[in-house]
Design a protein around this motif. Structure first.
Motif, mmCIF file in Angstrom:
data_model
loop_
_atom_site.group_PDB
_atom_site.id
_atom_site.type_symbol
_atom_site.label_atom_id
_atom_site.label_comp_id
_atom_site.label_asym_id
_atom_site.label_seq_id
_atom_site.Cartn_x
_atom_site.Cartn_y
_atom_site.Cartn_z
ATOM 1 N N GLY A 125 3.003 -1.583 6.350
ATOM 2 C CA GLY A 125 4.220 -2.321 6.025
ATOM 3 C C GLY A 125 4.679 -2.063 4.600
ATOM 4 N N GLU A 126 3.733 -2.065 3.655
ATOM 5 C CA GLU A 126 4.069 -1.766 2.261
ATOM 6 C C GLU A 126 4.628 -0.359 2.123
ATOM 7 N N THR A 127 4.004 0.579 2.823
ATOM 8 C CA THR A 127 4.449 1.964 2.754
ATOM 9 C C THR A 127 5.866 2.115 3.293
ATOM 10 N N MET A 128 6.149 1.436 4.407
ATOM 11 C CA MET A 128 7.472 1.523 5.007
ATOM 12 C C MET A 128 8.539 0.919 4.103
ATOM 13 N N MET A 129 8.167 -0.107 3.340
ATOM 14 C CA MET A 129 9.130 -0.773 2.476
ATOM 15 C C MET A 129 9.397 0.016 1.201
ATOM 16 N N THR A 130 8.357 0.644 0.647
ATOM 17 C CA THR A 130 8.493 1.309 -0.645
ATOM 18 C C THR A 130 8.671 2.818 -0.544
ATOM 19 N N LEU A 131 8.262 3.398 0.602
ATOM 20 C CA LEU A 131 8.332 4.852 0.813
ATOM 21 C C LEU A 131 7.524 5.620 -0.229
ATOM 22 N N ARG A 132 6.428 4.998 -0.683
ATOM 23 C CA ARG A 132 5.549 5.673 -1.635
ATOM 24 C C ARG A 132 4.132 5.122 -1.477
ATOM 25 N N PRO A 133 3.117 5.792 -2.046
ATOM 26 C CA PRO A 133 1.757 5.260 -1.956
ATOM 27 C C PRO A 133 1.675 3.841 -2.510
ATOM 28 N N VAL A 134 0.815 3.034 -1.891
ATOM 29 C CA VAL A 134 0.683 1.631 -2.277
ATOM 30 C C VAL A 134 -0.146 1.524 -3.550
ATOM 31 N N ALA A 135 0.280 0.677 -4.461
ATOM 32 C CA ALA A 135 -0.390 0.503 -5.750
ATOM 33 C C ALA A 135 -1.800 -0.063 -5.557
#
Length: 210
Positions: free
Chosen positions: A174-184
């Motif tokens: 979900g985080e990846t889909m929202m930010t379109l980048r690797p998760v912090a």
């Protein structure tokens, strides 16, 4: 008058292939076409041309474009499944595995969601159903992590439902889909420490003393 050239997918010049070799070539071609054109603009003609074969050969194996693309996505994801980390602790395994998955698969997942937008609209499905198709009949890295943690006494198995076991991985996607980048890293630690571990840890006094 010279014939006007049209833009077509490159045809692969190959020798005669049968069985698994032919199927692999077609699925690789379908994956390449998906990445270049997206699901909506992909055609069986373009896949056949790229694979150096014919449409009847494709239709003998897959009933339509949708089935062909599903098979291509399943094959590519199966060959790139993340190996679960084994750090000696549940927290360490999850953080290392989620971090690796985010760095390696995060950008791919974001791109794939855009490429398959037409597929999800056509089939009225989501990544949840596609994921089930990918891992069908296979032991997932997630299951391996959970089984090791249960054996070490870090998880109360009565609290580990399938939905809870999938939670950290679903949140990562979900985080990846929202930010379109690797998760912090701090977000991954919050997913593990604040959300997941409190749901599955044994009650005080129930943890194995080993």
């Amino acid at each position: 008058m010279p014939r006007q050239e049209t833009s077509k997918a490159p045809r692969r010049v190959v020798g005669r292939r049968r069985g698994e070799a032919l199927e692999a070539a077609i699925l690789d071609a379908a994956w390449d076409e998906l990445n270049e054109r997206g699901y909506t603009n992909l055609t069986t003609d373009s896949v056949a041309r790229r694979a150096g074969t014919s449409k009847p050969v494709l239709y003998r194996r897959w009933a339509d474009k949708r089935k062909l693309v599903e098979a291509a996505v399943v094959r590519r994801n199966v060959t790139q499944l993340t190996v679960p980390a084994d750090t000696g602790s549940l927290r360490g395994d999850l953080i290392a595995t989620l971090t690796g998955a985010s760095e390696r698969q995060g950008p791919v997942l974001a791109q794939l969601s855009l490429l398959l937008a037409g597929y999800f609209a056509e089939t009225e499905t989501s990544f949840t159903e596609l994921r089930e198709m990918i891992i069908a009949g296979r032991r997932s890295g997630r299951d391996e992590i959970m089984e090791r943690a249960i054996a070490r006494g870090e998880i109360d198995p009565s609290r580990l439902t399938p939905r809870i076991a999938a939670l950290p991985f679903d949140l990562l996607r979900g985080e990846t889909m929202m930010t379109l980048r690797p998760v912090a890293p701090e977000v991954i630690e919050e997913i593990v420490d604040t959300i997941f571990l409190p749901l599955v840890r044994p009650a005080d006094g129930d943890r194995s003393s080993d």
